[in-house]
Design a protein around this motif. Structure first.
Motif, PDB file in Angstrom:
ATOM      1  N   TYR A 234       0.862  -1.179   0.000  1.00  0.00           N
ATOM      2  CA  TYR A 234       0.000   0.000   0.000  1.00  0.00           C
ATOM      3  C   TYR A 234       0.904   1.237   0.000  1.00  0.00           C
ATOM      4  CZ  TYR A 234      -3.582  -3.326   1.500  1.00  0.00           C
ATOM      5  OH  TYR A 234      -4.440  -4.393   1.583  1.00  0.00           O
ATOM      6  N   VAL A 235       0.661   2.140  -0.918  1.00  0.00           N
ATOM      7  CA  VAL A 235       1.431   3.384  -0.968  1.00  0.00           C
ATOM      8  C   VAL A 235       0.472   4.553  -0.824  1.00  0.00           C
ATOM      9  CG1 VAL A 235       3.325   2.448  -2.342  1.00  0.00           C
ATOM     10  CG2 VAL A 235       1.346   3.465  -3.484  1.00  0.00           C
ATOM     11  N   ALA A 236       0.929   5.604  -0.150  1.00  0.00           N
ATOM     12  CA  ALA A 236       0.027   6.731   0.108  1.00  0.00           C
ATOM     13  C   ALA A 236       0.775   8.050   0.093  1.00  0.00           C
ATOM     14  CB  ALA A 236      -0.659   6.540   1.465  1.00  0.00           C
ATOM     15  N   GLU A 237       0.065   9.082  -0.291  1.00  0.00           N
ATOM     16  CA  GLU A 237       0.540  10.458  -0.213  1.00  0.00           C
ATOM     17  C   GLU A 237      -0.488  11.266   0.571  1.00  0.00           C
ATOM     18  OE1 GLU A 237       3.434  12.176  -1.699  1.00  0.00           O
ATOM     19  OE2 GLU A 237       4.112  10.102  -1.645  1.00  0.00           O
ATOM     20  N   CYS A 238       0.011  12.254   1.327  1.00  0.00           N
ATOM     21  CA  CYS A 238      -0.836  13.034   2.224  1.00  0.00           C
ATOM     22  C   CYS A 238      -0.702  14.516   1.885  1.00  0.00           C
ATOM     23  CB  CYS A 238      -0.425  12.781   3.675  1.00  0.00           C
ATOM     24  SG  CYS A 238      -0.215  11.028   4.077  1.00  0.00           S
ATOM     25  N   LYS A 239      -1.826  15.196   1.726  1.00  0.00           N
ATOM     26  CA  LYS A 239      -1.814  16.598   1.333  1.00  0.00           C
ATOM     27  C   LYS A 239      -2.639  17.435   2.312  1.00  0.00           C
ATOM     28  CE  LYS A 239       0.691  15.788  -2.247  1.00  0.00           C
ATOM     29  NZ  LYS A 239       2.101  16.247  -2.251  1.00  0.00           N
ATOM     30  N   TRP A 240      -1.945  18.204   3.155  1.00  0.00           N
ATOM     31  CA  TRP A 240      -2.620  19.114   4.072  1.00  0.00           C
ATOM     32  C   TRP A 240      -2.589  20.505   3.449  1.00  0.00           C
ATOM     33  CZ3 TRP A 240      -5.651  18.060   8.067  1.00  0.00           C
ATOM     34  CH2 TRP A 240      -6.036  19.097   8.913  1.00  0.00           C
ATOM     35  N   THR A 241      -3.465  20.709   2.490  1.00  0.00           N
ATOM     36  CA  THR A 241      -3.544  21.993   1.784  1.00  0.00           C
ATOM     37  C   THR A 241      -5.005  22.428   1.732  1.00  0.00           C
ATOM     38  OG1 THR A 241      -3.763  20.883  -0.364  1.00  0.00           O
ATOM     39  CG2 THR A 241      -1.532  21.479   0.354  1.00  0.00           C
ATOM     40  N   HIS A 251      -1.024  10.490 -10.386  1.00  0.00           N
ATOM     41  CA  HIS A 251      -0.018  10.216 -11.416  1.00  0.00           C
ATOM     42  C   HIS A 251       1.401  10.339 -10.848  1.00  0.00           C
ATOM     43  CE1 HIS A 251      -3.044  11.273 -14.833  1.00  0.00           C
ATOM     44  NE2 HIS A 251      -3.200  10.043 -14.387  1.00  0.00           N
ATOM     45  N   LYS A 252       1.630  11.340 -10.022  1.00  0.00           N
ATOM     46  CA  LYS A 252       2.954  11.512  -9.411  1.00  0.00           C
ATOM     47  C   LYS A 252       3.333  10.307  -8.567  1.00  0.00           C
ATOM     48  CE  LYS A 252       2.625  16.568  -9.094  1.00  0.00           C
ATOM     49  NZ  LYS A 252       2.482  17.710  -8.140  1.00  0.00           N
ATOM     50  N   LEU A 253       2.384   9.816  -7.788  1.00  0.00           N
ATOM     51  CA  LEU A 253       2.660   8.663  -6.931  1.00  0.00           C
ATOM     52  C   LEU A 253       2.881   7.407  -7.768  1.00  0.00           C
ATOM     53  CD1 LEU A 253       2.991   7.499  -4.153  1.00  0.00           C
ATOM     54  CD2 LEU A 253       0.500   7.401  -3.909  1.00  0.00           C
ATOM     55  N   GLN A 254       2.122   7.241  -8.822  1.00  0.00           N
ATOM     56  CA  GLN A 254       2.310   6.093  -9.710  1.00  0.00           C
ATOM     57  C   GLN A 254       3.685   6.132 -10.378  1.00  0.00           C
ATOM     58  OE1 GLN A 254      -1.260   6.770 -12.037  1.00  0.00           O
ATOM     59  NE2 GLN A 254      -2.281   4.986 -11.131  1.00  0.00           N
ATOM     60  N   GLU A 255       4.142   7.314 -10.751  1.00  0.00           N
ATOM     61  CA  GLU A 255       5.477   7.449 -11.339  1.00  0.00           C
ATOM     62  C   GLU A 255       6.564   7.064 -10.343  1.00  0.00           C
ATOM     63  OE1 GLU A 255       5.718  11.451 -12.717  1.00  0.00           O
ATOM     64  OE2 GLU A 255       4.329  11.134 -14.399  1.00  0.00           O
ATOM     65  N   CYS A 257       6.249   4.905  -7.944  1.00  0.00           N
ATOM     66  CA  CYS A 257       6.195   3.447  -7.818  1.00  0.00           C
ATOM     67  C   CYS A 257       6.892   2.770  -8.984  1.00  0.00           C
ATOM     68  CB  CYS A 257       4.738   2.980  -7.731  1.00  0.00           C
ATOM     69  SG  CYS A 257       3.916   3.438  -6.193  1.00  0.00           S
ATOM     70  N   GLU A 258       6.717   3.310 -10.193  1.00  0.00           N
ATOM     71  CA  GLU A 258       7.381   2.745 -11.375  1.00  0.00           C
ATOM     72  C   GLU A 258       8.896   2.841 -11.246  1.00  0.00           C
ATOM     73  OE1 GLU A 258       5.842   4.709 -14.800  1.00  0.00           O
ATOM     74  OE2 GLU A 258       3.804   3.905 -14.546  1.00  0.00           O
ATOM     75  N   LYS A 259       9.391   3.978 -10.751  1.00  0.00           N
ATOM     76  CA  LYS A 259      10.836   4.148 -10.589  1.00  0.00           C
ATOM     77  C   LYS A 259      11.400   3.196  -9.549  1.00  0.00           C
ATOM     78  CE  LYS A 259      10.898   9.013 -11.998  1.00  0.00           C
ATOM     79  NZ  LYS A 259      11.079  10.421 -11.553  1.00  0.00           N
ATOM     80  N   LEU A 260      10.599   2.864  -8.542  1.00  0.00           N
ATOM     81  CA  LEU A 260      11.042   1.936  -7.493  1.00  0.00           C
ATOM     82  C   LEU A 260      10.708   0.486  -7.827  1.00  0.00           C
ATOM     83  CD1 LEU A 260       9.991   3.921  -4.290  1.00  0.00           C
ATOM     84  CD2 LEU A 260      12.318   3.518  -5.110  1.00  0.00           C
ATOM     85  N   ASP A 261      10.091   0.274  -8.997  1.00  0.00           N
ATOM     86  CA  ASP A 261       9.669  -1.061  -9.429  1.00  0.00           C
ATOM     87  C   ASP A 261       8.707  -1.681  -8.413  1.00  0.00           C
ATOM     88  OD1 ASP A 261       9.551  -3.146 -11.220  1.00  0.00           O
ATOM     89  OD2 ASP A 261      11.258  -4.223 -10.339  1.00  0.00           O
ATOM     90  N   ILE A 262       7.749  -0.873  -7.962  1.00  0.00           N
ATOM     91  CA  ILE A 262       6.729  -1.308  -7.013  1.00  0.00           C
ATOM     92  C   ILE A 262       5.388  -1.411  -7.738  1.00  0.00           C
ATOM     93  CG2 ILE A 262       5.357  -0.627  -4.993  1.00  0.00           C
ATOM     94  CD1 ILE A 262       7.817   0.745  -3.888  1.00  0.00           C
ATOM     95  N   GLU A 263       4.672  -2.505  -7.510  1.00  0.00           N
ATOM     96  CA  GLU A 263       3.318  -2.653  -8.026  1.00  0.00           C
ATOM     97  C   GLU A 263       2.370  -2.657  -6.831  1.00  0.00           C
ATOM     98  OE1 GLU A 263       2.806  -5.966 -10.594  1.00  0.00           O
ATOM     99  OE2 GLU A 263       4.478  -5.420 -11.914  1.00  0.00           O
ATOM    100  N   PRO A 264       1.817  -1.502  -6.486  1.00  0.00           N
ATOM    101  CA  PRO A 264       0.988  -1.435  -5.283  1.00  0.00           C
ATOM    102  C   PRO A 264      -0.330  -2.182  -5.425  1.00  0.00           C
ATOM    103  CG  PRO A 264       0.928   0.654  -6.455  1.00  0.00           C
ATOM    104  CD  PRO A 264       1.954  -0.190  -7.140  1.00  0.00           C
TER     105      PRO A 264
END
Length: 316
Positions: A234-241, A251-255, A257-264
């Motif tokens: 499980y991968v997550a990003e948090c935005k307090w805005t 898309h940023k988080l998926q990119e 994961c691709e660079k780290l060779d992770i398939e969440p």
């Protein structure tokens, strides 16, 4: 900070103060969490800071000095950890410390219960050629652990109060409030990220979690990366805005994961103010979305008898 400790403080703050909504709970907890005081969360946060903290500066500062033995190196390191990227080596540099006196300060603060280490999960770089050498910039890279503050209030003090201490001692709060107005969302983001990990793992409580926390290496950072015993990632990003999160964050988080060779197995986004209609339509097994109000789930199995003691009673 361990999930249990953070969750305990979060619940304690709620049952002392009963804020109207979870956004208020998180925002006020990020500052006053750990003090063990009753806070009137219907009042503006700037008013409460002046009334509870700045007007009682001498008393609070005396307690902080007792916690840190009034040792300059300890306070400089806490400030560097609070305002920097939390990496130990960069905090040493920012505080003007070396590995010797910096390590000693770090050990004291950890033993005192003011901080805890968040260990890196980065793998050491290796050359593809067994006899080859790494590029200089890669070989020079040092894997660095990070630090989390045990109590939100201690981080607030060294993020905002200590850097402005000379003005505050003279009763001049202008620079402090200017800094606070500019940096409040950025400051609160880390507490929101920690609480988001608690909520994610709370919702995965039927699974055995093998590893959880933020992930960072020389080039990439992911707010939360959790791995279960069934090899689900499980991968997550948090935005307090103050605006809704849109598809670009996914898309940023998926990119990453691709660079780290992770398939969440699942991508998770946490947002202070919700999500765009497009993201909401994509929500499902692969994508989970959490807004501030969803953090109310962390209070379900708690009661108002589960209150922790005052911060300074725990440490003095």
């Amino acid at each position: 900070m361990t999930n249990a400790k953070l969750l305990e403080q979060f619940r304690s703050f709620y049952f002392r103060n009963f804020p109207d909504d979870m956004e208020t709970q998180i925002e006020y907890f990020a500052i006053f969490g750990g003090l063990g005081l009753e806070i009137d969360t219907t009042k503006p946060i700037s008013f409460l800071i002046e009334d509870i903290i700045l007007q009682n500066f001498d008393e609070l500062n005396q307690k902080i000095e007792q916690l840190t033995l009034n040792e300059t190196n300890y306070k400089r390191l806490l400030t560097a950890l609070a305002i920097g990227d939390r990496r130990i080596f960069s905090a040493f540099r920012r505080a003007g410390l070396n590995n010797g006196n910096g390590g000693g300060a770090l050990n004291f603060l950890q033993e005192k219960g003011l901080i805890q280490i968040e260990y890196s999960r980065e793998e050491p770089a290796k050359s593809l050629n067994p006899d080859g050498k790494l590029k200089k910039e890669i070989a020079r890279h040092r894997i660095s652990h990070k630090v989390l503050f045990t109590y939100p209030f201690i981080r607030f003090w060294f993020y905002f109060i200590y850097p402005n201490i000379r003005h505050i001692k003279n009763g001049d709060y202008e620079k402090f409030f200017k800094d606070f107005e500019t940096k409040q969302n950025s400051y609160t983001s880390l507490v929101f990220e920690e609480l988001s990990e608690v909520l994610l793992n709370y919702n995965l409580r039927d699974a055995q979690i093998l590893s959880s926390g933020s992930y960072w290496d020389a080039k990439i950072e992911i707010d939360i990366l959790t791995v279960t015993n069934k090899e689900k990632v499980y991968v997550a990003e948090c935005k307090w805005t103050n605006h809704r999160v849109n598809k670009s964050e996914l898309h940023k988080l998926q990119e990453k994961c691709e660079k780290l060779d992770i398939e969440p197995y699942q991508v998770v986004l946490f947002s202070k103010r919700g999500f765009s209609k497009e993201l909401k339509q994509m929500q499902g097994k692969y994508l989970a979305l959490y807004s501030s109000e969803d953090f109310e789930a962390l209070l379900k199995n708690a009661s108002n008898t589960q209150l922790i003691g005052n911060l300074f009673e725990l440490n003095i």
